[in-house]
Design a protein around this motif. Sequence first.
Motif, short mmCIF file in Angstrom:
data_model
loop_
_atom_site.label_atom_id
_atom_site.label_comp_id
_atom_site.label_asym_id
_atom_site.label_seq_id
_atom_site.Cartn_x
_atom_site.Cartn_y
_atom_site.Cartn_z
N GLU A 1 0.83 -1.20 0.00
CA GLU A 1 0.00 0.00 0.00
C GLU A 1 0.86 1.24 0.00
O GLU A 1 0.52 2.24 -0.59
N VAL A 2 1.97 1.14 0.71
CA VAL A 2 2.87 2.28 0.72
C VAL A 2 3.27 2.61 -0.70
O VAL A 2 3.25 3.76 -1.11
N THR B 1 1.71 1.98 -3.50
CA THR B 1 0.67 2.57 -4.35
C THR B 1 0.54 4.05 -4.04
O THR B 1 0.33 4.85 -4.93
N SER B 2 0.69 4.40 -2.78
CA SER B 2 0.42 5.79 -2.47
C SER B 2 1.61 6.68 -2.75
O SER B 2 1.45 7.87 -2.96
N ILE C 1 3.55 6.28 -5.33
CA ILE C 1 3.75 6.47 -6.76
C ILE C 1 2.95 7.71 -7.11
O ILE C 1 2.03 7.67 -7.87
N ASN D 1 -3.60 10.20 2.45
CA ASN D 1 -3.71 8.74 2.48
C ASN D 1 -4.38 8.27 3.77
O ASN D 1 -5.07 7.25 3.79
N LEU E 1 -5.78 4.63 3.58
CA LEU E 1 -4.64 3.82 3.15
C LEU E 1 -3.62 3.65 4.27
O LEU E 1 -2.94 2.64 4.35
N TYR E 2 -3.51 4.65 5.11
CA TYR E 2 -2.67 4.53 6.30
C TYR E 2 -3.55 4.70 7.52
O TYR E 2 -4.57 5.37 7.47
N HIS F 1 -1.36 8.71 -10.10
CA HIS F 1 -1.34 7.79 -11.25
C HIS F 1 -2.69 7.13 -11.28
O HIS F 1 -3.18 6.60 -10.31
N GLN G 1 9.74 7.67 -11.92
CA GLN G 1 9.61 6.38 -11.25
C GLN G 1 9.79 5.22 -12.21
O GLN G 1 10.21 4.15 -11.82
#
Lengths: 415, 520
Positions: free
Chosen positions: A403-404, A406-407, A409, B48, B53-54, B87, B343
């Motif tokens: 998950e890290v 994905t976030s 990027i 996030n 997400l976190y 993205h 990236q």
Amino acid sequence: MKNKKNSDDKRNFISIFYEELSNSSLTIIILSIISGFIMGGILVILTSPEVYKAFGTSFLSGISTSWKIVANTYSSLFLGALGDPAKIGAAIQSGDSALIQKAFTPFLESLVVTTPYLFTGVAVALGFRAGLFNIGAEGQVLVGAIAAGWAGWTFTGLSPWIHVPLAMLVGALAGGLWGFVPGFLKVRTGAHEVITTIMMNYVAYYLIYYLISSPLRDPNEVTPKTPWILDSAHLYRFFPEPIRFHLGFFIAIAVAILVWFILFKTTWGFEIRSVGLNPNASKYAGMNITLVTVAAMALSGAIAGMAGASEILGVTWRQSQALASGYGFDSIALALLAQNHPLGVILTALLFGLLRSGSRVMQLRAGTPIYIINILQSFIILFIAAPAIIRTIYRLKKQSVKEVSTSTISFSAKK
Amino acid sequence: MPPILELKGITKRFPGVLANDHIDIKLEKGEILALLGENGAGKTTLMNILYGLYKPDEGEIFINGAKVEISSPIDAIRSGIGMVHQHFMLIPVFTVTENVMLGEEYTRPGGFLDRNKAADRIRELSETYKLNVNPDDLVENLPVGLQQRVEIIKLLFRNADILIMDEPTAVLTPQEVDELFNILKKLVEKGKSIIFITHKLREVMECADRIEVIRSGKVVGATTPAEASPEKLATMMVGREVDLITDKKPGDLRETVLTVDKLCVRDFHSHVVVDDVTFELHGGEILGIAGVQGNGQTELVRALTGLKTPFSGKIIISEKDVSRSSPRRITELGSAHIPEDRQKDGLILASSIAENLVLNTYFHRPFSNGIILERLAIDENANELVRKFDIRTPGIKTLVHSLSGGNQQKVIIAREFSRPIKLLIASQPTRGLDVGSIEYIHSRIIEKRDEGCAVLLVSTELDEIMQLSDRIAVMFRGKIITIVKANAVTKEELGLIMAGVTPTINKKKIENTQAREIIT
Ligand SMILES: Nc1ncnc2c1ncn2[C@@H]1O[C@H](COP(=O)(O)OP(=O)(O)OP(=O)(O)O)[C@@H](O)[C@H]1O
Ligand SMILES: [Mg+2]
């Protein structure tokens, strides 16, 4: 710009699966192994008719029978893999070297089983590091074995100092060729190595079948078998019969250390790891990804080939049909378990070797089918592949790297 | 009425980093809140957390005054929070409808997908918010700006009331940015609330209702566009005065470093993407390549860096023909690249900072003797560059993917600038960077020029091109339309040429400048 996407976005489920596996933490791995054993135990209980019978009488006796059966299974597994601690103790006290050897036989036998796992595990791990999914270790083992065997019975009059390395080398070359072909096809035509290595497995299998049944067949045998290799090609055995523990084990350890050294200490290893992690950036940085891919695949095949070579030169001394071993496939699992670290492979190969060798005794003594061990291994891999299960069971705090990424990027916008 | 969203005391720690430090932020219904902050300030981390997400280490989230637990994106969506990721999370081979439906499928009795119903809803949303999205288009055929709108539709489709956009403008052309702002205005008009992250102060001034500034994980101030000025915002963000305009002295030209002669590049479908491009680049000058994204700049750079073999024409670096050379040979001739997609092409995200910093020099002394890597030298190099280029990281062994976007870019800059170079090819070198870092990188690029390095600057940011370049080439449909002295054009004129409008600046001026160039 749109078409670029199709060619660059080749992230398939395999690479995602692989990422998930290689990112898991040590805690998860250990807990997965423990959970694998627990699931194996449950399975033993569920498949045992005695347990059902005992539950028929009373609940308590059911529980105690279950416990007894699991304990018996795992203790036989343990005895089979490592030997009987009591006997070992007694033997050491008696000081009789024959007794000591006998007591250590199960453990030494486990090391014999570990040896091919070491080679193939390192081979597969090396492939993974280069971003290659080498499913072809099985075929590479087979061709490595037959080629080494051929060198072992063909060249006469050599000293073992020359004959053994020569036969190992021939085995490695054959395996290397088997790895080179998929690597070459990948960079030339874009054929995915998963497909081509699987195909190469079939080619190897039937090629060996053919070789053993006619051109390389020992005419004096009823069933298809190759001739015996010459004594000068035998890998050195450290103990008298029936202990088969041989030099191959140490060669394998040396190969693991060598590959670790290459991967982490040399410029070439730097290239392999870079290409494996991001071929685009590696290319941008001027690395020759074609060369790295082909070479890594060939080297991976060569190491797997050495597994076959060490089996035939150290253990079987001739090849018969029975050599299709499953080593190649197990090695994918154990490489992933080791997070593709060559030194980690030493540990996981040992684990798989002990399980495999102990399971035979387990089947004899406890009557538990050998397949339980395969299932147990599969559970371990499954748990590592799906860490969410382990996290939930053991209430681990979530710190998923996936998950890290994905976030973070954040602004690499895809066009 | 309570604010639609309130964050109280949000704290998040990563190993060695306090990314969010007791952050309190309110979002009122129907407003656009701009979140400003340096690279690594903790903006993305905060968003996030909001999107599940976190998990925050401390702090609470309130929606319409009620406390909520958000532990996954599903919770976030349920609470009416939607996020447009930088993205895009779209499946290229699906249509707009299919992409939007994904995870929120309409079905007909019997479990069949009801695409028509979904498409109707998309049409309706597109109508209401003036998004101009056709539900039947394949996503892969849409330009970036439209793909972003598909992402917005996805959120609206799920009835999101709070929209989070993390640097949505970084990939857009100026026109697309304007269109996006109109859409955002429309959205808040209809009662949606938006949190918007950007590094471009002009954009903040233009579209935000309120501005919150974050520095080192803390809220350090709040203001409004009416009260603030770009200079003031820059100072708030960085904590010191920032020169938004980089000074530069006239450079002194040296020998030719790069010659591109009648270069043609074709793409996979043999379409000509770089069409008969010819130019020369001298040491000590910066040639800016301006143009709307997608007019062949990417492919030109790929050819110049050896990643793509040209179809015809010549590339000569320092008198060596490199038209068909490998990237390695080109870098070894003293050319450095800052790739457009950092990236994908510039970094190995899963490797450490130290390893990324030697990605193209690892085989040289002192980093190796050609075979064995010298860890000590590699680490020493990393320590030095991290300090010199102010890369914000807990350590040199940190994996690059846990760096903030801006700091990832600094890793590339540090790597490319720290070896002796004669030619620098920089594509979008400051994309996603904060004003402080932009100032820094701009002055480093000019410094390189002054040292005699030839610089090819490819950027879709007109301001950047105007500020840095000595000469400007405009690319349009694969051709270089014109090359002019930077001081001979205005931004407006350049904008027109970029859009493919026949140059309205008087012909004579261009001819003059070209004549002058031939002399120099
Ligand atoms: N997954 C992670 N692991 C460790 N550290 C992290 C992680 N994600 C972010 N960080 C650190 O937290 C800090 C804040 O990062 P964040 O991405 O939120 O910054 P940002 O404000 O979005 O910056 P930018 O403008 O450069 O995108 C940085 O120092 C970063 O290195
Ligand atoms: Mg960010």
